[in-house]
Scaffold this motif. Structure first.
Motif, PDB file in Angstrom:
ATOM      1  N   ARG A 287       0.821  -1.221   0.000  1.00 55.55           N
ATOM      2  CA  ARG A 287       0.000   0.000   0.000  1.00 55.55           C
ATOM      3  C   ARG A 287       0.849   1.263   0.000  1.00 55.55           C
TER       4      ARG A 287
ATOM      5  N   SER B 266       1.378   4.169  -3.361  1.00 55.11           N
ATOM      6  CA  SER B 266       0.031   4.697  -3.590  1.00 55.11           C
ATOM      7  C   SER B 266      -0.154   5.319  -4.968  1.00 55.11           C
TER       8      SER B 266
ATOM      9  N   HIS C  79      -5.372  -4.498   0.584  1.00 52.79           N
ATOM     10  CA  HIS C  79      -4.122  -4.451  -0.180  1.00 52.79           C
ATOM     11  C   HIS C  79      -4.160  -3.367  -1.244  1.00 52.79           C
TER      12      HIS C  79
ATOM     13  N   ASN D 287      -5.209   1.853  -1.428  1.00 52.89           N
ATOM     14  CA  ASN D 287      -4.489   3.123  -1.640  1.00 52.89           C
ATOM     15  C   ASN D 287      -4.240   3.437  -3.106  1.00 52.89           C
TER      16      ASN D 287
END
Length: 1104
Positions: free
Chosen positions: A544, A547, A567, A570
């Protein structure tokens, strides 16, 4: 400045602001609220919008509500201040935001006053430029470049006589000739038709375009014939590009030199330029005024280049871009250019014959870009310093035969130009060790882009690489042999945005990638490709951190465990998610709404089911979706089918999907390939699927084909239709003209009956027709002879009758596979079959064929060759050119040949067998006469089966020439005479059956012939030999050795007797105990060699 001039100046400024604001969707004029667009034009624009798929909200303010009534304020629209008429429609896309679909140009007919139309950089894949475009006679500016248009340029564009600018460039698949009507556009100043697939002669009417400043007909086009321009034509031209092998003449060169304003000249594919001294002389005279000169793929030699740049004064200060790629130049030209090109900024010399084998010190003080790709550089070329330029930023050394020795470090050597390098391409070379990494972080610390794919790099990436290469933004190491764990230092390279380590041998847990890393680049890291490695473990929650990811590819690893919404929560910018062929289990709550809009989702062979994933309803931008082999045991909801309008590839194969597919009204503008095979769909095949380019529906329970093909719809792009292994009953539909672009048709293993309809002959482009294992009857329709492109015709296991038509051999010269096994065909084997010189698999077994085997079978050229050029065969079958793309699109899946074949007595399936096997099977007929001796010419034959006929005579003596033969079955005939000894010399022969004939004499011995069992020879009462445990006449009893008197023992007899006994015991134990029985004991030897044969045969079939 006078008052009048000031007013004029401000008026112009306001006009420009207004134009800019309209393009951006704003209007800066104070009285903009008073401008109202005309209602009919507003409705026309709304109708125009409905033809598009607008996933990126480009037309979001084009709304039919009270707050957006004024279309003059809509994005991309500009109206006339006085009349309110729409004058400009500017909807240019870009790489990240674009419109999809087809242009509904008829809806814009109401825009009578439009002068500016720009739809460039959008995706209208597979669409044609509308003929109605010629109706907008007030147009001054038309830009349809880079829109993926196909087809030809409509002649009606010649009606746009007020046009000043026309740009149709970079569509790539526009083909045909330039319509002569474009010569009517006498006001035209800008014409760009480059990077298409245009050909033919240039219309002489182009000489009428006397106002042209810019003309580009190069880049992918291949025109021919004479140039239509006379001296005095196009006098204002400053930029000229021509592509094709024109018939250049002296007068054309004189026209060229009269273009006094020319600053940019691009000639490509002009192969006879090298032999035209006059043209080269005229180009030489132009060089002092040129800023850009491109002579690409013109067969130029060093001598030609020397004549161009002699005298040396031709190297003026003006020339900054020089492209001489794809010619026949050597290092002499490179040396010439390095001595005199002091002002060059871009130099392209790729795809030549330049061999740099000694240290050079070329001098390019202003050079920014240098392309030497696809040339040859030895390991010594860099020694002593390779000072290209202190300003050099981009260096392309792709495919230059560079080795590790090319990058040896020495204390005195630092590549002086390396510190300015921004981009370096070393792909497709011969680099193996980590030497290149040490060279790089000691010499090129300012690199932004580094490409090292398709080398042979081994071992781990040194830690020092990650510590020093702090400016690296893109690293591509695809297709090497890198080993070890993924280095964690990539997370500490704070400028890194894109990392490709795919197709290597990296191992260890994926989570190690995130350990001990600051991930200081988390806000800019967008692309991660680790596919085709050996990574293990679970997908860590720490992923994550990345992002900003747009592309995540972990395909074909050994990852396992669960992937949940946490998972991926983001990844708001994620567009490409590829996790296929792992052991991952995707578990998302049904109400989950992902934060991203995917364009590509590949999760094949992961666990997603058993219910259909409802979260896919939120993904409206999907272009490619692979949810195959996901364990989904459910029906497909209607909302899913309604969301297919974007799709280019849909793969839902190998699941347990049930129910019927609804027959909805849906447009599929991207001509998708749709794979629904190996499920449990049932009912009718809906007609909206006719818009696909490839349709794989095999192994389902579909029951109706008639309504799919015969509902008056036309499948103009359908190339593959595979409905094999379904429950389709009744007669074949007689409406095949509706799918006339079909290349591959497979209807095998259904319950079809009746005759093959005449309309099937309308499929003149068809390459594979498979109707195997049905109940079809009657004779073959003569219309099938129109299908002259067929390389595979499989009509086996039916009830077809009548003779084999002679037109199969006369018309179908491309046939590689002909299978008519298991029918009721009668008559003789027509000699016309011998015209099939490409044939590799011929099976006419289990019919009622009579008379003899034609001796002309030696004309089977492909079977006479011991090796097959697989690439040639593939290109013949899966041809792929611009016409192919224009019809079927970029995601066309084609068809994997999947046939059943009698192989060594067993029926087996083969994939793409035309690349592996060469076989003739005429068994189980009523053939008579002798086996023609010409069979000995078929040196590449792998399998020959003539069993269960009435053949007589002897086995041809030259049959031993068939060195590739693995299977020979001549059983159950009336063949007489001896077995040729040459048969025992065929090393690859694994199956032999000569049983139940009238053969006589001794069975040959030697090599592995003794491994064949008695069943291979039984039923021949006059045969004898060890294989039948039958002695042959003249074989005497084995004699025993005569008794000899014992030798007299000497004084050392006891010692030597003990020594000999020890040696004997060791010999018997070490040799005879293991190898002796294999050599002397026939049952063991035969069993051992049979085991090896079976093992080889098993591996042979499994690998296929």
């Amino acid at each position: 400045m006078s008052c009048y001039s000031l007013k004029l100046f401000y008026a112009l400024v306001l006009l420009l602001l207004h134009a800019a604001g309209s393009i951006l969707g704003f209007n800066y004029l104070p009285n903009s609220a008073e401008i109202k667009c005309i209602e009919t034009e507003r409705q026309a624009l709304l109708n125009f919008k409905h033809g598009f798929i607008d996933d990126y909200g480009i037309l979001s303010n084009w709304r039919d509500d009270d707050r957006s009534r004024d279309c003059c304020k809509w994005k991309g629209i500009q109206c006339n201040n006085q009349t309110g008429h729409v004058e400009m429609l500017h909807l240019r896309g870009d790489d990240t935001q674009y419109l999809l679909g087809e242009i509904n140009i008829s809806s814009l007919i109401a825009l009578k006053n439009i002068e500016h139309l720009d739809l460039s950089y959008n995706n209208f894949e597979g669409s044609h430029i509308p003929e109605l475009m010629g109706s907008f006679t007030n147009l001054r500016y038309l830009n349809l470049s880079d829109c993926s248009f196909v087809g030809s340029i409509p002649s009606d564009l010649g009606k746009l006589t007020h046009l000043l600018s026309l740009d149709l460039g970079s569509n790539y698949y526009l083909h045909g000739q330039i319509p002569y009507q474009l010569g009517n556009l006498t006001d035209l100043q800008y014409l760009d038709l480059s990077y298409n697939d245009l050909h033919g002669e240039l219309p002489y009417q182009l000489g009428n375009l006397s106002q042209l400043r810019y003309l580009d007909l190069a880049g992918g086009n291949s025109f021919s014939g004479a140039l239509p321009f006379q001296i005095g034509n196009l006098p204002l031209l400053h930029s000229l590009g021509l592509g094709g092998n024109f018939d250049v003449k002296s007068k054309d060169a004189e026209w060229l030199t009269n273009l006094s304003s020319l600053t940019r000249l691009k000639l490509s594919l002009l192969h006879n330029l090298s032999s035209s001294h006059h043209w080269l002389q005229m180009i030489s005279k132009l060089i002092p005024n040129l800023r850009e000169l491109r002579l690409v793929d013109c067969s130029l030699s060093d001598t030609n280049i020397q004549s161009l740049f002699y005298p040396l004064s031709n190297f003026s200060t003006a020339l900054t871009i020089l492209d001489l790629s794809s010619n026949k130049l050597t290092s002499s030209t490179f040396q010439l250019l390095s001595n005199f090109s002091l002002n060059l900024q871009e130099l392209y010399l790729g795809h030549n014959n330049i061999v740099l084998s000694s240290p050079l010190c070329p001098n390019f003080p202003a050079l920014v870009i240098l392309d030497l790709s696809y040339n040859n550089m030895s390991s010594s070329v860099f020694l002593g310093g390779f000072n290209f330029s202190s300003k050099l930023q981009n260096l392309d050394l792709q495919n230059c035969s560079l080795t590790d020795g090319s990058f040896r470090m020495s204390s005195s050597f630092i590549m002086s130009s390396s510190f300015s390098l921004v981009s370096l391409d070393l792909s497709s070379n011969l680099l193996k060790s980590s030497t290149i990494f040490y060279w790089l972080f000691n010499s090129t610390t300012n690199l932004h882009n580094l490409v090292l794919d398709y080398n042979m790099l081994e071992g781990p990436i040194p830690d020092g690489f990650g510590k020093v290469m702090n400016s690296l933004q893109l690293l591509d190491l695809y297709g090497n042999k890198l080993q070890g764990e993924i280095p964690s230092f990539f997370g500490n390279m704070c400028a890194l945005q894109s990392l490709d380590l795919s197709n290597n041998k990296l191992n260890g847990e994926f989570s190690s990638f995130f350990r001990n890393s600051s991930w200081c680049n988390r806000d800019i890291f967008t692309n991660l490709d680790l596919s085709d490695n050996r990574l293990t473990g679970m997908l860590p929650k720490s992923i994550r951190l990345l992002s900003e990811l747009e592309d995540l590819n972990l395909v074909r690893n050994s990852l396992e465990g669960e992937v949940t919404e946490s998972h991926l929560s983001n990844f708001s910018k994620l567009k490409y998610l590829r996790l296929s062929e792992n052991s991952l289990s995707l578990k998302f709550v049904p109400s989950w709404v992902p934060p991203f809009q995917l364009e590509y989702l590949g999760i094949g062979s992961c666990k997603l089911g058993p219910t259909f994933p409802s979260w896919l309803k939120t993904q409206s931008s999907l272009y490619s979706l692979d949810i195959s082999d996901n364990g989904i045991n459910d029906s497909v909801p209607d909302w899913f089918w309604n969301n297919l309008q974007n799709m280019g590839l849909l793969n839902m194969s190998s699941n347990y999907l049930i129910g019927a597919i609804p027959n909805i009204s849906l447009k599929l503008p991207n001509r998708p390939s749709i794979l629904l095979n190996s499920n449990q769909f049932e009912g009718k095949i809906p007609s909206f699927l006719l818009q696909a380019s490839g349709l794989m529906l095999s192994e389902n329970n579909f029951s109706d084909l008639f309504s799919f093909l015969c509902d008056q719809s036309t499948a103009s792009n359908l190339g593959t239709l595979d409905v094999s292994h379904n429950q389709i009953k009744g007669q074949l539909p007689d409406c095949w003209k509706s799918v006339k672009q079909l290349l591959f048709l497979d209807l095998s293993s259904n319950k079809l009956s009746g005759k093959i309809p005449m309309s099937m002959g309308a499929l003149v482009n068809m390459e594979a027709l498979v109707l195997r294992n049905n109940g079809l009857m009657g004779e073959l329709p003569s219309s099938l002879k129109n299908c002259s492109s067929l390389f595979m015709l499989d009509l086996s296991e039916n009830m077809l009758s009548g003779p084999i038509p002679s037109w199969i051999g006369e018309s179908m010269h491309q046939l590689i596979i002909l299978n008519m096994r298991g029918n009721h065909l009668s008559g003789n084997l027509p000699i016309h079959l011998c015209y099939l010189n490409r044939i590799q698999l011929l099976d006419l077994s289990r019919n009622n064929l009579s008379r003899g085997i034609p001796s002309c079978l030696k004309n089977f050229t492909a079977m006479s060759e011991q090796s097959i050029n697989s690439s040639d065969t593939l290109s013949h079958i899966y041809w792929n050119n611009n016409t192919y793309y224009a019809i079927y699109g970029s995601y066309f899946e084609g068809y994997t040949l999947d046939i059943t074949w009698m192989w060594k007595g067993e029926e087996r399936g083969f994939k793409n067998p035309e690349l592996k096997l060469k076989s003739i099977d005429l068994s189980s007929n009523n053939l008579m006469g002798e086996i023609p001796k010409e069979v000995g010419y078929l040196l590449g034959l792998v399998s020959l089966n003539l069993s269960r006929n009435n053949l007589s005579g002897e086995i041809p003596s030259h049959i031993g020439n068939l060195g590739s033969l693995e299977s020979l079955d001549l059983s159950r005939n009336h063949i007489s005479g001896r077995i040729p000894s040459s048969l025992s010399e065929i090393d690859y022969l694994q199956k032999l059956d000569l049983s139940h004939n009238s053969l006589s004499g001794r069975i040959p011995s030697g090599r592995h012939f003794e491994t064949f069992e008695a069943s291979s020879f039984e039923g021949n009462i006059d045969l004898c030999g060890e294989q039948l445990n039958k002695t042959c006449p003249g074989d005497g009893d084995q004699t025993t050795a005569e008794h000899q008197e014992p030798a007299v023992k000497g004084d050392d007899s006891v010692f030597y007797e003990g020594l000999y006994m020890s040696l004997g015991i060791g010999y018997v134990t070490g040799f005879w105990g293991l190898l002796g029985p294999l050599l002397l004991w026939r049952p063991w030897r035969i069993a051992y060699i049979r085991f090896l044969n079976r093992l080889t045969d098993y591996l042979y079939v499994c690998l296929w």
